[in-house]
Design a protein around this motif. Structure first.
Motif, short mmCIF file in Angstrom:
data_model
loop_
_atom_site.label_atom_id
_atom_site.label_comp_id
_atom_site.label_asym_id
_atom_site.label_seq_id
_atom_site.Cartn_x
_atom_site.Cartn_y
_atom_site.Cartn_z
N SER A 1 -21.04 34.58 2.53
CA SER A 1 -21.76 35.53 3.40
C SER A 1 -20.84 36.60 3.97
CB SER A 1 -22.42 34.76 4.56
OG SER A 1 -23.31 33.79 4.06
N ASP A 2 -19.58 36.59 3.55
CA ASP A 2 -18.60 37.57 4.04
C ASP A 2 -18.71 38.86 3.23
OD1 ASP A 2 -16.37 39.07 4.70
OD2 ASP A 2 -15.01 37.36 4.75
N LYS A 3 -19.25 39.90 3.84
CA LYS A 3 -19.46 41.17 3.15
C LYS A 3 -18.15 41.74 2.63
CE LYS A 3 -21.25 45.85 3.85
NZ LYS A 3 -21.87 46.79 4.81
N ASP A 4 -17.11 41.69 3.44
CA ASP A 4 -15.82 42.25 3.02
C ASP A 4 -15.29 41.54 1.78
OD1 ASP A 4 -15.85 44.04 5.12
OD2 ASP A 4 -14.71 42.74 6.47
N SER B 1 -26.42 35.57 1.86
CA SER B 1 -25.53 36.09 0.80
C SER B 1 -26.33 36.74 -0.31
CB SER B 1 -24.66 34.97 0.24
OG SER B 1 -25.45 33.95 -0.36
N MET C 1 -27.49 40.11 0.94
CA MET C 1 -26.35 41.02 1.02
C MET C 1 -25.93 41.49 -0.37
SD MET C 1 -22.80 40.29 3.02
CE MET C 1 -23.74 39.66 4.41
N LYS D 1 -28.31 44.10 -1.59
CA LYS D 1 -28.09 45.36 -0.89
C LYS D 1 -26.84 46.07 -1.39
CE LYS D 1 -27.98 47.34 3.75
NZ LYS D 1 -28.01 47.05 5.22
N LEU D 2 -25.85 45.28 -1.83
CA LEU D 2 -24.59 45.86 -2.31
C LEU D 2 -24.63 46.25 -3.78
CD1 LEU D 2 -22.08 43.48 -0.47
CD2 LEU D 2 -22.50 45.90 0.04
#
Length: 467
Positions: free
Chosen positions: A290-293, A319, A322, A325-326
């Protein structure tokens, strides 16, 4: 049928509900009295509070009179011991156990009584992780599919997919499909869901953009048919990122790494190390899915498919959303909480899977009356497909010797195809049903399953269908 279910979790509860609706005598055993009370408040079943592998509890549950024991607790050892006791103490006829640990699954000889009479007496071994892994691999094999179910030992596949505006057949009648396909390619559209409502298809039915289309065909013919429903060929998933290194994530990576570029993320350092030691070509990353970076750092925008299969629903959902979305083209997330599934699917995550639903669907094949080879629940339980064998003769059966068009089927079913002597025959009105034919049937109302099973069983010949 008298059935004892051990465990009132999601699988046990779902099974109890389905089996009770089919007029079986069901008893559920669990340590949690609150779960049992909730079941008893809405279902006509018996419940027993206690440890599922204790002999006195199994006796209270009625194992001595039970036709079947389904051990579906969260603990492998409890399930295995309960089956052993049911066999040795109560002579229970059929014993099914849910087993998760690879330590057991990697040693099938432990349960193979055909080779060793001293083996653990379990008739059917159910591994949720294996079932989910196989399910996801099928979705990967057919890009753009929503569900892929095998029947007849893999000869026939049922595929669900979305019809898009660019597809050749959108705004055309179903009968036009045969004009676009090569002569040797045969298929049957068995159901269409339009704005979540079932449409029983006929040759005159027009496919609309956004329709969820279910079709049956031989496995080799599926890609050609898919291309007719979508103008632009769905790109294959070459670059795959897996969230979670547990049994499912590991098995997926192991199956995919030879022909795909695979990255696997796991937050547990020890588990990440163990997975890295067992896989050859998969890139293992220690971190939070779940870490976007972290996702950006690992070039998430270049990933074709993101699969989140941790044991945490919320982590899988966040996740997955995200990743979408990415820029990830396709996202599959494991989500066991059914209330979440309804909220997220089609809004942000392409496919939300439930291990419990897949397991329950698989178990139904062993609990149905008549010679039901396989059952698959579809659209989160709102529909069903089944493979059933026609037994008897023209004198003892209501269907043998009759054409499909002559049989008085329930109004909410579609016969997709017949398998006869290993050959797949796409169903049509003038096709005559013969003894030992395997029929693949789609039901928009699962409650018709019992009627179908009775119709295919000669001993049940009656006038039940005059409704």
């Amino acid at each position: 049928m008298n059935i004892v279910i051990l465990g009132a979790g999601q699988v046990g509860s779902s099974l109890a509900e389905l089996l009770a609706q089919e007029n079986n005598d069901v008893t559920v055993v669990d340590l949690n009295r609150l779960n049992l009370q909730r079941l008893q408040d809405r279902l006509d079943i018996r419940t027993v509070a206690g440890h599922a592998s204790h002999p006195d509890i199994l006796a209270q549950a009625g194992c001595e009179e039970a036709d079947m024991l389904i051990a579906a607790t969260q603990n492998d050892e409890t399930n295995i011991l309960a089956c052993h006791l049911a066999h040795s103490m109560f002579k229970t006829q059929k014993k099914i156990a849910r087993v998760r640990s690879r330590s057991y699954l990697d040693h099938p000889e432990l349960f193979d009584r055909t080779q060793n009479t001293m083996a653990i007496p379990i008739d059917v071994l159910i591994s949720p992780e294996t079932l989910v892994t196989e399910y996801i691999l099928q979705l990967i094999a057919y890009p753009g599919s929503l569900q892929v179910i095998d029947f007849a030992g893999g000869k026939v596949r049922l595929v669900a997919m979305r019809a898009y505006a660019e597809g050749f057949l959108v705004n055309k009648q179903i009968r036009a499909l045969s004009y676009h396909l090569p002569e040797n390619i045969k298929t049957r559209i068995v159901a269409i869901y339009r704005r979540n409502k079932a449409v029983i298809p006929t040759g005159d039915t027009v496919i609309k953009a956004g329709d969820e289309v279910f079709f049956l065909a031989e496995a080799d013919h599926i890609p050609i048919i898919v291309n007719e429903l979508r103008r632009f060929k769905e790109r294959p998933s070459r670059r795959i990122m897996i969230g979670g290194g547990g049994n499912i994530g590991f098995s997926l990576a192991q199956a995919l790494e030879k022909h795909h570029q695979v990255k696997l993320i796991d937050h547990n350092m020890q588990q990440a190390r163990e997975v890295a030691e067992s896989l050859d070509n998969t890139v293992i990353i220690h971190g939070d899915i779940s870490d976007k970076d972290l996702l950006v750092e690992e070039n998430i925008e270049e990933i074709d498919l993101f699969v989140s299969v941790t044991n945490n629903d919320e982590a899988n959902i966040i996740s997955g959303m995200m990743a979408k979305k990415l820029g990830v083209h396709r996202v599959i997330s494991l989500v066991n909480n059914q209330s979440y599934v309804e909220l997220i699917q089609r809004n942000s995550i392409d496919i939300a899977l439930s291990a419990d639903s897949i397991t329950t669907s698989h178990l139904l094949s062993h609990t149905r009356k008549g010679d039901t080879i396989k059952v698959a629940t579809l659209r989160r339980g709102a529909a069903e497909a089944m493979e059933v064998v026609a037994h008897g003769s023209e004198n003892s059966s209501e269907i043998i010797g009759k054409t499909i068009g002559e049989v008085k089927w329930p109004s909410d079913i579609t016969v997709g195809c017949i398998i006869r002597g290993g050959k797949v025959i796409i169903a049509h009105h003038s096709l005559e049903i013969e003894a030992e034919d395997h029929a693949i049937i789609f039901l928009t109302n699962p409650e018709s399953a019992e009627q179908i099973a009775r119709l295919f069983s000669p001993e049940e010949k009656s006038s039940w269908f005059n409704f």
